[in-house]
Design a protein around this motif. Structure first.
Motif, PDB file in Angstrom:
ATOM      1  N   VAL A 173       0.850  -1.186   0.000  1.00  0.00           N
ATOM      2  CA  VAL A 173       0.000   0.000   0.000  1.00  0.00           C
ATOM      3  C   VAL A 173       0.885   1.234   0.000  1.00  0.00           C
ATOM      4  CG1 VAL A 173      -1.932  -1.158   1.171  1.00  0.00           C
ATOM      5  CG2 VAL A 173      -0.206   0.037   2.528  1.00  0.00           C
ATOM      6  N   LEU A 174       0.307   2.337  -0.407  1.00  0.00           N
ATOM      7  CA  LEU A 174       0.993   3.630  -0.379  1.00  0.00           C
ATOM      8  C   LEU A 174       2.307   3.609  -1.153  1.00  0.00           C
ATOM      9  CD1 LEU A 174       0.357   4.421   3.407  1.00  0.00           C
ATOM     10  CD2 LEU A 174      -1.035   5.116   1.437  1.00  0.00           C
ATOM     11  N   GLY A 175       2.344   2.851  -2.267  1.00  0.00           N
ATOM     12  CA  GLY A 175       3.524   2.810  -3.125  1.00  0.00           C
ATOM     13  C   GLY A 175       4.674   1.973  -2.607  1.00  0.00           C
ATOM     14  N   ALA A 176       4.427   1.095  -1.639  1.00  0.00           N
ATOM     15  CA  ALA A 176       5.510   0.317  -1.019  1.00  0.00           C
ATOM     16  C   ALA A 176       6.060  -0.791  -1.909  1.00  0.00           C
ATOM     17  CB  ALA A 176       5.027  -0.277   0.309  1.00  0.00           C
ATOM     18  N   GLN A 177       5.530  -0.965  -3.117  1.00  0.00           N
ATOM     19  CA  GLN A 177       6.082  -1.978  -4.025  1.00  0.00           C
ATOM     20  C   GLN A 177       7.582  -1.777  -4.207  1.00  0.00           C
ATOM     21  OE1 GLN A 177       3.343  -0.088  -4.379  1.00  0.00           O
ATOM     22  NE2 GLN A 177       2.189  -0.668  -6.190  1.00  0.00           N
ATOM     23  N   ALA A 178       8.021  -0.536  -4.207  1.00  0.00           N
ATOM     24  CA  ALA A 178       9.440  -0.230  -4.398  1.00  0.00           C
ATOM     25  C   ALA A 178      10.299  -0.741  -3.241  1.00  0.00           C
ATOM     26  CB  ALA A 178       9.628   1.283  -4.555  1.00  0.00           C
ATOM     27  N   VAL A 179       9.722  -0.889  -2.069  1.00  0.00           N
ATOM     28  CA  VAL A 179      10.453  -1.422  -0.921  1.00  0.00           C
ATOM     29  C   VAL A 179      10.583  -2.941  -1.031  1.00  0.00           C
ATOM     30  CG1 VAL A 179      10.411  -1.715   1.597  1.00  0.00           C
ATOM     31  CG2 VAL A 179       9.700   0.459   0.581  1.00  0.00           C
ATOM     32  N   TRP A 180       9.495  -3.598  -1.475  1.00  0.00           N
ATOM     33  CA  TRP A 180       9.434  -5.060  -1.451  1.00  0.00           C
ATOM     34  C   TRP A 180      10.036  -5.721  -2.691  1.00  0.00           C
ATOM     35  CZ3 TRP A 180       9.261  -4.897   3.224  1.00  0.00           C
ATOM     36  CH2 TRP A 180       8.324  -4.178   3.952  1.00  0.00           C
ATOM     37  N   ALA A 181       9.994  -5.099  -3.825  1.00  0.00           N
ATOM     38  CA  ALA A 181      10.522  -5.707  -5.057  1.00  0.00           C
ATOM     39  C   ALA A 181      11.999  -6.102  -4.931  1.00  0.00           C
ATOM     40  CB  ALA A 181      10.290  -4.782  -6.251  1.00  0.00           C
ATOM     41  N   PRO A 182      12.878  -5.274  -4.345  1.00  0.00           N
ATOM     42  CA  PRO A 182      14.280  -5.693  -4.211  1.00  0.00           C
ATOM     43  C   PRO A 182      14.483  -6.921  -3.322  1.00  0.00           C
ATOM     44  CG  PRO A 182      14.097  -3.313  -3.961  1.00  0.00           C
ATOM     45  CD  PRO A 182      12.703  -3.866  -3.958  1.00  0.00           C
ATOM     46  N   LEU A 183      13.479  -7.269  -2.513  1.00  0.00           N
ATOM     47  CA  LEU A 183      13.575  -8.461  -1.663  1.00  0.00           C
ATOM     48  C   LEU A 183      13.024  -9.700  -2.356  1.00  0.00           C
ATOM     49  CD1 LEU A 183      12.474  -7.029   1.803  1.00  0.00           C
ATOM     50  CD2 LEU A 183      14.786  -7.501   1.004  1.00  0.00           C
ATOM     51  N   GLY A 184      12.659  -9.568  -3.635  1.00  0.00           N
ATOM     52  CA  GLY A 184      12.190 -10.722  -4.388  1.00  0.00           C
ATOM     53  C   GLY A 184      10.686 -10.841  -4.504  1.00  0.00           C
ATOM     54  N   TYR A 185       9.950  -9.866  -4.029  1.00  0.00           N
ATOM     55  CA  TYR A 185       8.489  -9.886  -4.156  1.00  0.00           C
ATOM     56  C   TYR A 185       8.097  -9.431  -5.555  1.00  0.00           C
ATOM     57  CZ  TYR A 185       7.985 -10.709   0.782  1.00  0.00           C
ATOM     58  OH  TYR A 185       8.046 -11.284   2.023  1.00  0.00           O
ATOM     59  N   ARG A 186       7.152 -10.144  -6.127  1.00  0.00           N
ATOM     60  CA  ARG A 186       6.670  -9.828  -7.479  1.00  0.00           C
ATOM     61  C   ARG A 186       5.193  -9.484  -7.424  1.00  0.00           C
ATOM     62  NH1 ARG A 186      10.991  -8.707  -7.792  1.00  0.00           N
ATOM     63  NH2 ARG A 186      12.693  -9.983  -8.501  1.00  0.00           N
ATOM     64  N   GLU A 187       4.837  -8.451  -8.166  1.00  0.00           N
ATOM     65  CA  GLU A 187       3.447  -7.989  -8.212  1.00  0.00           C
ATOM     66  C   GLU A 187       2.556  -9.016  -8.888  1.00  0.00           C
ATOM     67  OE1 GLU A 187       2.817  -3.995  -9.616  1.00  0.00           O
ATOM     68  OE2 GLU A 187       4.720  -3.323  -8.749  1.00  0.00           O
TER      69      GLU A 187
END
Length: 182
Positions: free
Chosen positions: A129-143
């Motif tokens: 939420v609130l644009g946090a995709q940028a935080v999680w993507a480097p840890l291997g999370y995929r949308e």
């Protein structure tokens, strides 16, 4: 960073957890409140953590087993069915304002990944939420934009998944990796 410790959430942490959640989400309308947060913890107390920094409260992480491609509705409390799934859902991560930008959220997530592996989980999920995709993507999370989310998360929220690698253990004695199979 020295002076940082991740430990299980305790009952005396709730005033700080609830206040941190309110500061993080009230302005966006994503604030759940104490009863909903406590219900997540009751569903899986062994996967909810507090970050201590210099002996004080530095943030929290709430996670619970949840079927892959599903997530709790922010407007509902958990029923506490405790169903085992191969997925651990990261429901919320909040770092104290004065500690943000120091890599502590990823550090807490790595701790959670280790916990999930030890429990036999194959994936960890979250709703960014609130644009946090940028935080999680480097840890291997995929949308996963194909996953429909409860309306309580808002239109901009995105479901994300990280496959977990098996835990590294000492190999059992046997043929070397270079040995041919005949």
């Amino acid at each position: 960073m020295t002076g940082v410790r991740i430990r299980l959430l305790r009952d005396d942490d709730w005033p700080m957890v609830i206040a941190a959640e309110e500061r993080a989400y009230a302005a966006s309308g994503l604030c759940e409140g104490g009863e909903a947060l406590k219900s997540r913890h009751r569903a899986s107390p062994g996967t909810c953590f507090v970050l201590e920094h210099a002996g004080g409260f530095g943030g929290y992480l709430l996670a619970l087993p949840y079927p892959l491609f599903g997530c709790p509705d922010l407007g509902l409390t958990e029923s506490g069915n405790g169903a085992r799934t191969g997925n651990l859902h990261t429901h919320d991560v909040v770092i104290a304002e004065e500690l943000r930008g120091r890599g502590l959220a990823p550090r807490m997530m790595c701790h959670l990944h280790d916990t999930a592996r030890a429990a036999g989980c194959r994936t960890v999920s979250l709703v960014a939420v609130l644009g946090a995709q940028a935080v999680w993507a480097p840890l291997g999370y995929r949308e996963r934009p194909d996953v429909e989310l409860p309306a309580s998360y808002g239109a901009e929220a995105v479901y994300m998944v990280k496959p977990l690698e098996p835990a590294v253990t000492d190999p059992a004695p046997g043929p070397s990796l270079g040995a041919g199979v005949g």
